[in-house]
Scaffold this active site. Structure first.
Site, PDB file in Angstrom:
ATOM      1  N   GLU A   1       0.833  -1.206   0.000  1.00 29.47           N
ATOM      2  CA  GLU A   1       0.000   0.000   0.000  1.00 29.47           C
ATOM      3  C   GLU A   1       0.866   1.254   0.000  1.00 29.47           C
ATOM      4  O   GLU A   1       1.839   1.351   0.751  1.00 29.47           O
ATOM      5  CB  GLU A   1      -0.903   0.000   1.236  1.00 29.47           C
TER       6      GLU A   1
ATOM      7  N   LYS B   1      -9.800   2.129  -2.888  1.00 26.64           N
ATOM      8  CA  LYS B   1     -10.202   1.709  -1.547  1.00 26.64           C
ATOM      9  C   LYS B   1     -11.568   2.284  -1.205  1.00 26.64           C
ATOM     10  O   LYS B   1     -11.800   3.480  -1.346  1.00 26.64           O
ATOM     11  CB  LYS B   1      -9.151   2.168  -0.530  1.00 26.64           C
TER      12      LYS B   1
ATOM     13  N   CYS C   1      -5.402  -2.776   3.016  1.00 28.49           N
ATOM     14  CA  CYS C   1      -5.165  -2.624   4.459  1.00 28.49           C
ATOM     15  C   CYS C   1      -6.410  -2.911   5.291  1.00 28.49           C
ATOM     16  O   CYS C   1      -6.871  -4.050   5.362  1.00 28.49           O
ATOM     17  CB  CYS C   1      -4.601  -1.239   4.736  1.00 28.49           C
TER      18      CYS C   1
END
Length: 499
Positions: A263, A321, A373
């Site tokens: 990430e 995301k 994440c």
């Protein structure tokens, strides 16, 4: 003789304090049922208000000892004043502890507070529902759900059936059984031992069963871990060395079908390093490889930025995301607090979230379910990917946690996600722990922490659907609700002799 209330408070305190030892990196999974059994015992025949206090104390000590790393994230790396960082950490702990307190309060207010009906029926079922509520309400924070403690026990076999909440339910049933054995009648002890032998025996059998089928295509992967500390990552003098490091590690991985960076691997927006990434992509394409990397980019609207996974190919494709971290990537606060954050030189701008049901993306010939994440904490939000997706790709930045227990806990959560859907997970992180996880939730290989590393492995895509893919959390939550409804009605309308 009634067990004194002050001793119940002490039991709740210490039971919560030692509970995190059941989770990674300590992995004393057997400690979880014992800790919850102590809490159930403290609730026995208590008034609702006192049950709330016992549960709240248990929650405070368990969450404080289990997620104290939040302080490290917001103070050491977020540069927040230590007093404010400590207050925010304690506030989070107390909010989470309220769920535990309310579990006890509801359990003894509307349901039996003693005996097997409480220890084996209402207490475990109510716990599951409040744990599920904690997992999504106000964005959700499912860290330290009871089921995550069992990744190395036979109970992992229940993950493909009902997910982490079914695992939690079995843990809490085990806790209730311990109370029955300790203070129940001889006949009850025998029945409970038989009941638990069946439950854990089913887990042992399921733990060896694979619900999916390998598609037969061997996929060679390289997970790149740059290990650049968070506190120097965005310093200008670190920029060129970072590019050179990731380029050299990529060149070492030219024999892999998929090369995965973590990430926000590059400390820059996508458009500012587009030329560099074209060079990397040319190296990969020349060798038949695909590079995928986490990177920030400008929101197409031009107002803010997005946290994305970029798949370099003939034409770059992006996953955005969608579940952002509260107070890290999105700030649900009034305007005057945003102004204060800006004056304190702290993050205050919301990132733009992606669409909630983005389809799986093709990477190196496989259809990948992508998470970034924090997103892998929400198993039900990923189910739209399956059964079409053949593997899971997760990129994370656990550098925010420093050298704490959080990266180990995060890896444990990813293991449950793999087992729930029966797919390999490829997990690339900035400073560790990068890992390859098999469809049963077992770690095939992992990286050392805080060292530049290329983790190489051979995996296969999987097809098929686990029961959890088909019904998600509905099985566990609806079953728990029905159990409680039946118990409530039976208790309320039971006609006692002489009435």
């Amino acid at each position: 003789m009634e067990f004194p209330y002050k001793y119940r408070l002490l039991i709740s305190f210490f039971a919560g304090l030692f509970l995190p030892l059941a989770y990674a990196p300590f992995n004393l999974f057997w400690l979880a049922p014992l800790s919850y059994a102590c809490l159930f015992f403290s609730w026995n025949r208590l008034k609702p208000s006192r049950s709330f206090i016992c549960g709240f104390i248990f929650g405070c000590t368990s969450f404080f000892s289990g997620i104290h790393w939040v302080y490290v994230s917001i103070h050491d790396f977020g540069q927040l004043h230590p007093v404010i960082a400590a207050l925010l950490t304690l506030l989070l702990v107390m909010v989470l502890a309220c769920y535990t307190g309310l579990t006890g309060c509801v359990a003894v207010r509307w349901f039996p507070s003693e005996g097997p009906k409480a220890w084996l029926v209402s207490f475990p079922a109510i716990w599951v529902l409040f744990e599920w509520l904690r997992g999504w309400f106000l964005s959700g924070f499912g860290w330290l759900s009871a089921g995550y403690s069992q990744t190395d026990s036979w109970l992992m076999g229940f993950a493909p059936i009902g997910g982490v909440y079914l695992m939690s339910w079995i843990v809490l049933l085990s806790a209730g059984s311990i109370v029955c054995i300790l203070i129940g009648s001889s006949r009850l002890r025998i029945r409970v031992l038989f009941f638990m032998a069946i439950l854990w025996g089913i887990g042992f059998t399921l733990n060896k069963y694979s619900w999916g089928y390998a598609n037969g295509r061997a996929l060679t992967v390289s997970l790149i871990q740059g290990a650049i500390p968070q506190d120097i990552k965005w310093q200008p003098e670190q920029f060129i060395p970072t590019l050179e490091l990731y380029k050299s590690l990529t060149e070492e991985s030219k024999d892999s079908h998929l090369i995965l960076w973590p990430e926000a691997a590059i400390p820059a927006l996508y458009h500012t390093v587009e030329g560099f990434l074209e060079e990397v992509n040319a190296i990969a394409l020349e060798n038949g490889s695909t590079v995928a990397l986490g990177i920030l980019r400008d929101d197409p609207s031009g107002e803010t930025i997005q946290n994305t996974l970029a798949i370099l190919d003939e034409e770059t494709r992006f996953y955005v995301k969608r579940h952002l971290v509260p107070y890290g990537e999105v700030f649900p606060v009034p305007g005057f607090i945003r102004n204060w954050l800006r004056l304190m030189n702290l993050p205050y701008t919301d990132l733009a979230s992606g669409e909630p049901d983005q389809p799986p993306m093709q990477i190196a010939g496989e259809m990948a379910a992508i998470t970034i994440c924090y997103e892998d904490l929400f198993g039900a939000e990923q189910l739209h990917y399956f059964p079409k997706a053949s593997l899971i790709v997760n990129v994370s930045n656990d550098a925010w946690f420093g050298d704490t227990i959080a990266p180990h806990q995060h890896l444990q959560i990813s293991r449950v996600r793999s087992a729930e859907v029966g797919r390999y997970t490829l997990r690339a992180t900035n400073t560790g722990i990068s890992a390859v996880i098999d469809p049963l939730g077992k770690v095939v290989s992992r990286s050392p922490q805080f060292e530049p590393h290329v983790l190489k492995a051979v995996v296969q895509g999987y097809t098929g659907s686990t029961p959890y893919v088909l019904w998600g959390n509905y099985f566990s939550t609806l079953a728990a609700f029905m159990v409680l409804l039946i118990q409530f009605l039976v208790t309320k309308f039971t006609i006692r002799p002489g009435t």
